[in-house]
Scaffold this active site. Structure first.
Site, PDB file in Angstrom:
ATOM      1  N   ARG A  84       6.653  -6.966   6.309  1.00 11.99           N
ATOM      2  CA  ARG A  84       5.635  -6.737   5.420  1.00 11.99           C
ATOM      3  C   ARG A  84       4.326  -7.520   6.283  1.00 11.99           C
ATOM      4  O   ARG A  84       3.245  -7.554   5.652  1.00 11.99           O
ATOM      5  CB  ARG A  84       6.379  -6.912   4.288  1.00 11.99           C
ATOM      6  CG  ARG A  84       5.629  -6.049   2.901  1.00 11.99           C
ATOM      7  CD  ARG A  84       6.439  -7.123   1.995  1.00 11.99           C
ATOM      8  NE  ARG A  84       5.726  -5.883   0.423  1.00 11.99           N
ATOM      9  CZ  ARG A  84       7.297  -5.279   0.268  1.00 11.99           C
ATOM     10  NH1 ARG A  84       8.519  -5.377   0.929  1.00 11.99           N
ATOM     11  NH2 ARG A  84       7.556  -4.521  -0.869  1.00 11.99           N
ATOM     12  N   ARG A 134      -0.180  -6.365  -5.811  1.00  6.85           N
ATOM     13  CA  ARG A 134       0.351  -5.972  -4.807  1.00  6.85           C
ATOM     14  C   ARG A 134       0.003  -4.486  -3.334  1.00  6.85           C
ATOM     15  O   ARG A 134      -0.415  -4.691  -2.880  1.00  6.85           O
ATOM     16  CB  ARG A 134       1.693  -4.834  -5.610  1.00  6.85           C
ATOM     17  CG  ARG A 134       2.677  -6.356  -6.310  1.00  6.85           C
ATOM     18  CD  ARG A 134       4.111  -5.292  -6.742  1.00  6.85           C
ATOM     19  NE  ARG A 134       5.104  -4.719  -6.115  1.00  6.85           N
ATOM     20  CZ  ARG A 134       5.643  -3.638  -6.798  1.00  6.85           C
ATOM     21  NH1 ARG A 134       5.847  -3.652  -7.632  1.00  6.85           N
ATOM     22  NH2 ARG A 134       6.881  -3.777  -6.000  1.00  6.85           N
ATOM     23  N   ARG A 162      10.783  -1.937 -14.400  1.00  8.51           N
ATOM     24  CA  ARG A 162      10.260  -3.662 -13.355  1.00  8.51           C
ATOM     25  C   ARG A 162       9.631  -5.044 -13.856  1.00  8.51           C
ATOM     26  O   ARG A 162       8.142  -3.682 -13.806  1.00  8.51           O
ATOM     27  CB  ARG A 162      10.362  -3.407 -11.975  1.00  8.51           C
ATOM     28  CG  ARG A 162      12.060  -2.913 -11.092  1.00  8.51           C
ATOM     29  CD  ARG A 162      11.919  -2.953  -9.315  1.00  8.51           C
ATOM     30  NE  ARG A 162      10.498  -3.767  -8.871  1.00  8.51           N
ATOM     31  CZ  ARG A 162      10.150  -3.389  -7.739  1.00  8.51           C
ATOM     32  NH1 ARG A 162      11.387  -1.717  -7.183  1.00  8.51           N
ATOM     33  NH2 ARG A 162       9.676  -3.874  -6.954  1.00  8.51           N
ATOM     34  N   LYS A 164       9.183   4.930   0.002  1.00 10.25           N
ATOM     35  CA  LYS A 164       9.495   3.854   1.226  1.00 10.25           C
ATOM     36  C   LYS A 164      11.501   4.060   0.664  1.00 10.25           C
ATOM     37  O   LYS A 164      12.528   4.912   1.443  1.00 10.25           O
ATOM     38  CB  LYS A 164       9.243   2.439   1.699  1.00 10.25           C
ATOM     39  CG  LYS A 164       8.206   2.129   1.844  1.00 10.25           C
ATOM     40  CD  LYS A 164       7.560   1.342   1.654  1.00 10.25           C
ATOM     41  CE  LYS A 164       7.785   0.359   1.076  1.00 10.25           C
ATOM     42  NZ  LYS A 164       6.829   0.568   0.605  1.00 10.25           N
ATOM     43  N   ARG A 218       8.478   4.458 -12.494  1.00  8.54           N
ATOM     44  CA  ARG A 218       9.947   3.643 -12.130  1.00  8.54           C
ATOM     45  C   ARG A 218      10.529   3.668 -12.907  1.00  8.54           C
ATOM     46  O   ARG A 218      10.158   2.616 -13.470  1.00  8.54           O
ATOM     47  CB  ARG A 218       9.654   3.238 -10.347  1.00  8.54           C
ATOM     48  CG  ARG A 218      10.305   2.468  -9.219  1.00  8.54           C
ATOM     49  CD  ARG A 218      10.751   1.740  -8.599  1.00  8.54           C
ATOM     50  NE  ARG A 218       9.503   1.154  -8.514  1.00  8.54           N
ATOM     51  CZ  ARG A 218       9.130   1.022  -7.484  1.00  8.54           C
ATOM     52  NH1 ARG A 218       9.521   0.795  -5.692  1.00  8.54           N
ATOM     53  NH2 ARG A 218       8.473   0.034  -7.112  1.00  8.54           N
TER      54      ARG A 218
END
Ligand code: ADP
Ligand code: ADP
Ligand code: ZN
Length: 214
Positions: free
Chosen positions: A88, A171, A160, A13, A127
């Site tokens: 969300r 998540r 992260r 996204k 990531r």
């Protein structure tokens, strides 16, 4: 052009939102980036949000909704925006719709970047995020030319805390439970468009551009 990005954590996204923002000259508004900026600056909100983020949980709506909706009243939003990571939950979506309706506006598109769970863990573990400017890279699919240094601002790239595999699983389950229902919500409004997010990021962007320009 008022766009909401939908999709699992790590679906791409943010990557697509940044490309849309650059091409169509509208701001990219990421609720996650707003929270991370607050954490970095040591604000009260940042401290509260971090407790939830570190566990892979959503930050409660009462800490989230006003913060993001206020952002939409800034001058740079007058020609539209891309919302990434908000809404969300169904209550967040309803509050956003009500706030827009009050000023005679509505969303144009909800773009769902569709990526199956199997692909998500590799996306997330690879990531790398810049601690300075929030730019994101991927060690395989989109590496920084400067190794673990950000190409944009020269700051350090990190994994992260919430991108570690244990938290990613949490998540994903939170996504399926609380966020995925938004797909039907926006389909019912007739503004849902889905793209296959498993392809190369430039191909995904081409599909999105075709939708926005149709
Ligand atoms: P990703 O891009 O990987 O999906 P984000 O940067 O959007 O992650 O969000 C990171 C975390 O910030 C989320 O896991 C959640 O804890 C919190 N967060 C971001 N946006 C929202 C929101 N709209 N409502 C509740 N929590 C949010
Ligand atoms: P989200 O905002 O949905 O959490 P990101 O845009 O941060 O997702 O993307 C998650 C990770 O996957 C990042 O490391 C990013 O560079 C990488 N990525 C994004 N899109 C693609 C793609 N189409 N193919 C491969 N990797 C991608
Ligand atoms: Zn940077």
């Amino acid at each position: 052009m008022k766009i909401v990005m939908l999709g699992a954590p790590g679906a791409g996204k943010g990557t697509q939102a940044k490309m849309i923002a650059a091409k169509y000259q509208v701001p990219h508004i990421s609720s996650g980036d707003i929270f991370r900026a607050n954490i970095k600056n040591g604000t009260e909100l940042g401290k509260k949000a971090k407790e939830y983020m570190d566990q892979g949980l959503l930050v409660p709506d009462d800490l989230t909704v006003d913060l993001v909706i206020d952002r939409l009243s800034w001058e740079d939003c007058k020609n539209g925006y891309i919302l990434d990571g908000f809404p969300r939950t169904i209550p967040q979506a309803k509050t956003l719709d009500a706030a827009l309706e009050k000023i005679g506006e509505r969303l144009d598109f909800a773009l769902d970047v569709d990526v199956p769970d199997e692909n998500i863990v590799t996306r997330m573990s690879g990531r790398r995020a810049c601690v300075g400017c929030g730019a994101t890279y991927h060690i395989v699919y989109n590496p920084s030319k400067k190794g673990d240094i950000c190409e944009v601002c020269g700051d350090q790239l990190i994994l992260r805390d919430d991108d570690k595999p244990e938290t990613v699983q949490k998540r994903l389950s939170v996504y399926h439970e609380q966020t995925q229902p938004l797909i039907d919500y926006y389909a019912d409004q007739g503004i849902l468009k889905s793209v296959d997010g498993t392809r190369d990021m430039n191909d995904v962007f081409a599909a999105i551009a075709a939708i926005l320009e149709a």
